[in-house]
Design a protein around this motif. Sequence first.
Motif, PDB file in Angstrom:
ATOM      1  N   LYS A  73       0.094  40.454  13.611  1.00 51.93           N
ATOM      2  CA  LYS A  73       0.463  39.591  12.499  1.00 51.93           C
ATOM      3  C   LYS A  73       1.792  38.902  12.803  1.00 51.93           C
ATOM      4  O   LYS A  73       2.706  39.521  13.349  1.00 51.93           O
ATOM      5  CB  LYS A  73       0.587  40.401  11.212  1.00 51.93           C
ATOM      6  CG  LYS A  73      -0.685  41.153  10.812  1.00 51.93           C
ATOM      7  CD  LYS A  73      -1.802  40.203  10.422  1.00 51.93           C
ATOM      8  CE  LYS A  73      -3.038  40.979   9.949  1.00 51.93           C
ATOM      9  NZ  LYS A  73      -4.153  40.083   9.597  1.00 51.93           N
ATOM     10  N   VAL A  74       1.878  37.623  12.424  1.00 49.17           N
ATOM     11  CA  VAL A  74       3.087  36.842  12.673  1.00 49.17           C
ATOM     12  C   VAL A  74       3.432  36.058  11.412  1.00 49.17           C
ATOM     13  O   VAL A  74       2.572  35.386  10.831  1.00 49.17           O
ATOM     14  CB  VAL A  74       2.902  35.860  13.849  1.00 49.17           C
ATOM     15  CG1 VAL A  74       4.174  35.033  14.060  1.00 49.17           C
ATOM     16  CG2 VAL A  74       2.541  36.613  15.122  1.00 49.17           C
ATOM     17  N   ARG A  79       5.690  27.870   5.238  1.00 48.17           N
ATOM     18  CA  ARG A  79       4.308  28.090   4.833  1.00 48.17           C
ATOM     19  C   ARG A  79       3.366  27.015   5.372  1.00 48.17           C
ATOM     20  O   ARG A  79       3.717  25.839   5.425  1.00 48.17           O
ATOM     21  CB  ARG A  79       4.201  28.115   3.314  1.00 48.17           C
ATOM     22  CG  ARG A  79       4.828  29.331   2.668  1.00 48.17           C
ATOM     23  CD  ARG A  79       4.783  29.222   1.150  1.00 48.17           C
ATOM     24  NE  ARG A  79       3.410  29.235   0.654  1.00 48.17           N
ATOM     25  CZ  ARG A  79       3.104  29.101  -0.645  1.00 48.17           C
ATOM     26  NH1 ARG A  79       4.058  28.925  -1.547  1.00 48.17           N
ATOM     27  NH2 ARG A  79       1.849  29.130  -1.032  1.00 48.17           N
ATOM     28  N   MET A  80       2.175  27.449   5.785  1.00 50.83           N
ATOM     29  CA  MET A  80       1.110  26.507   6.144  1.00 50.83           C
ATOM     30  C   MET A  80       0.295  26.252   4.883  1.00 50.83           C
ATOM     31  O   MET A  80      -0.640  26.991   4.550  1.00 50.83           O
ATOM     32  CB  MET A  80       0.243  27.066   7.267  1.00 50.83           C
ATOM     33  CG  MET A  80       0.957  27.139   8.596  1.00 50.83           C
ATOM     34  SD  MET A  80      -0.138  27.549   9.993  1.00 50.83           S
ATOM     35  CE  MET A  80      -1.076  26.026  10.183  1.00 50.83           C
ATOM     36  N   LEU A  81       0.682  25.226   4.166  1.00 51.05           N
ATOM     37  CA  LEU A  81       0.159  24.986   2.831  1.00 51.05           C
ATOM     38  C   LEU A  81      -1.248  24.396   2.845  1.00 51.05           C
ATOM     39  O   LEU A  81      -1.620  23.664   3.759  1.00 51.05           O
ATOM     40  CB  LEU A  81       1.093  24.038   2.076  1.00 51.05           C
ATOM     41  CG  LEU A  81       2.528  24.555   1.874  1.00 51.05           C
ATOM     42  CD1 LEU A  81       3.420  23.412   1.421  1.00 51.05           C
ATOM     43  CD2 LEU A  81       2.546  25.688   0.862  1.00 51.05           C
ATOM     44  N   ASP A 138      -2.785  33.654   5.430  1.00 52.22           N
ATOM     45  CA  ASP A 138      -2.649  33.470   3.977  1.00 52.22           C
ATOM     46  C   ASP A 138      -1.585  32.435   3.633  1.00 52.22           C
ATOM     47  O   ASP A 138      -1.112  32.360   2.500  1.00 52.22           O
ATOM     48  CB  ASP A 138      -2.334  34.798   3.282  1.00 52.22           C
ATOM     49  CG  ASP A 138      -0.992  35.387   3.703  1.00 52.22           C
ATOM     50  OD1 ASP A 138      -0.305  34.768   4.545  1.00 52.22           O
ATOM     51  OD2 ASP A 138      -0.623  36.457   3.190  1.00 52.22           O
ATOM     52  N   SER A 139      -1.189  31.650   4.599  1.00 55.89           N
ATOM     53  CA  SER A 139      -0.155  30.603   4.548  1.00 55.89           C
ATOM     54  C   SER A 139       1.242  31.154   4.821  1.00 55.89           C
ATOM     55  O   SER A 139       2.115  30.427   5.296  1.00 55.89           O
ATOM     56  CB  SER A 139      -0.167  29.809   3.228  1.00 55.89           C
ATOM     57  OG  SER A 139       0.519  30.475   2.200  1.00 55.89           O
ATOM     58  N   PHE A 140       1.463  32.437   4.528  1.00 55.83           N
ATOM     59  CA  PHE A 140       2.738  33.078   4.833  1.00 55.83           C
ATOM     60  C   PHE A 140       2.691  33.793   6.184  1.00 55.83           C
ATOM     61  O   PHE A 140       3.624  33.723   6.966  1.00 55.83           O
ATOM     62  CB  PHE A 140       3.102  34.107   3.754  1.00 55.83           C
ATOM     63  CG  PHE A 140       3.452  33.498   2.433  1.00 55.83           C
ATOM     64  CD1 PHE A 140       4.707  32.944   2.213  1.00 55.83           C
ATOM     65  CD2 PHE A 140       2.525  33.472   1.398  1.00 55.83           C
ATOM     66  CE1 PHE A 140       5.040  32.390   0.986  1.00 55.83           C
ATOM     67  CE2 PHE A 140       2.841  32.918   0.178  1.00 55.83           C
ATOM     68  CZ  PHE A 140       4.099  32.375  -0.043  1.00 55.83           C
TER      69      PHE A 140
END
Length: 672
Positions: A73-74, A79-81, A138-140
Amino acid sequence: MTENYKDRYKYLVQILNQYSFEYHTLDKPSVSDAIYDSLFSELKKIEEKNPEIISPNSPSRRVGNAISGGFNKVAHSSRMLSLNDVFNYSEVTQWFERILKINKSIEPVFFADIKMDGLACSLIYQDGEFQQAVTRGDSFIGEDVTSNVRTIKNIPFFFNDNEYSFLKSGRTEIRGEIVILKKDFEKINDSRLLQGETPFANPRNLAAGTIRQLDPKIASKRPLRFIAYDILRENKDEIRTNEVAYNMLTSIGFERNRQASKISSVKEVVDFIEYWSERRKELDFNTDGLVVKINDRNIFDNLGIVGKQPRGAIAFKYAPEEATAVVEDIIISIGRTGATTPVAVFEPVQLAGTTVKHASLHNSDEIDRLDVRIGDTVVVYKAGDIIPKISKVLFEFRNGKEKKFNFEEELKNKFPNEEFYRPKGEVVYRLKNSDSSILLKKNIIFYASKSGLDIEGLGEKNVNALVDSGLVKELSDIYDLKKEEILKLERFGEISANNLINAIEKSKNPTLERFLASLGVRYIGNETAKLFAKEFETIEKIKKASYDEIINIKGIGEKATESILAWFSEQENIELLEKLEQLGVVVKSFSQENKQGSLAGKKIVITGTLKDISREEFAKQIVENGGEFQKTITKDTDYLVIGAKVGSSKLAKAQKYSVAIIDEDKFRANFL
């Protein structure tokens, strides 16, 4: 090892990555394959002797080792919105009106791009060198998929030298979509269908599933591409607008959509959406809409975020083309390799401009997953605008009269004299007896089909009659049929019997590639057969070819290699070839077929609607006259033949490569 070798190695890494960029992204290689291969060989020799200096960004590292224990996990630096979806023009207007309520001084200057249907991914570069790849998640928080992404050939490991020199200093993040282009997806599924395998559902799922594989070797064998759409830096003032961001992406070596455009009014946004409404189907990739952003990135950031969506951008979604249908029956189709496929049958519905009355259910597991029953109301759509598929069951329509489908029982009922099995680890049931009359019929039908030798009169019904009567007990028997024997069958009269005998006789001198493709060898479709024909020239040489000789042919993989070797190792197949030869079937050598005809050595692509002839028949005439039929335009294409209702994409590509454009009538008059 001296420092000179270190310097040489470092340069080889950089220059080979540059050549790769020129080849895979620009489609303008500056060196030949032979030069690239020679330098690559040199690089590998240095690495073998000095493994301690191997760079993680060496071209030889495109394919790494399998990952154990899953992906790490990174956390994303920002955020990748996801974007707020809108579905009509009035919602576009309302979106900008809401923005004006926050800041009345904002100018209506936007940046719009085609929304690609792929897997969102972020690439991290340090000082202009590739470091890491992370999925959206999850964008985060996403997953580290670096080992798989390294295999994607159009991703640069180093930024190109360019006017934005500051990008080679510090951290740079490139965001984009991992996709599989339509033409590549079609080739994959064509090959799977020819081999009796279940086709993949759509390019997006295949791309995402490939990146989720733990073994990078799987990713390396699939035609993945990375299309960039954003670039992030710690100092946001370095990139003032989205238009500048796209220019930067091009300069440093990334592929990005050329349809993207700066737009200066809401009306122009609507015009842009309308323009691509139909033309999007001509694009190389699948899309269901467009992305529209405020062009000024500072204004975009100041507008803030609501939930997971930024206020300064929207995704316009085109209406999906789908329809409802009532499943009247589920039948089982047996492919030419003995694979069974369940097919849903319903009243004809209009879908994506075509009439559809069947939808593949792929396998028994898919029936169970969807819980499809005879009598159900289902939603049907064309996956990737190609394959009719059932997306879901509308359970609210059930009335208790629906009938569950038992796959194994149906096999027993419909094929009581056949035995089926499900190989371990597979989802497809297959015929156990390779001598089955059903399989024989399938093989003859394919052999005589347009994809095979195109023998008119050997369609399904006639083949069934010939096999059921005992006149044809193996494929070679079709060349030993007598007119008086055929006339005894109910389906045949004097004319139809004569026509069939003549059509069979005409098929006795096929080209090597068509003959090889017609034999039904697993994993050997038309394109692969063409590669074999070019390399070995005769069926005898193919029969004697070794594993190493075959696997080293560019474009032929391990499965096709093993399959062709296995086919020619079976005595019954050798006997089949001998019988065909004894019965007068003489296969042209590749050199023969390419020396003959008015189109000898010419490569031809067809586009548009043809007059009074199918595309398959026209392609056959090209081949019969010594030409090579291509599905897509390349730098080697000689002619683009145009019919009616021509799309703009192939014309543009033909002009780009200086390919001669000729209309159908003129082409016929000159060459056919």
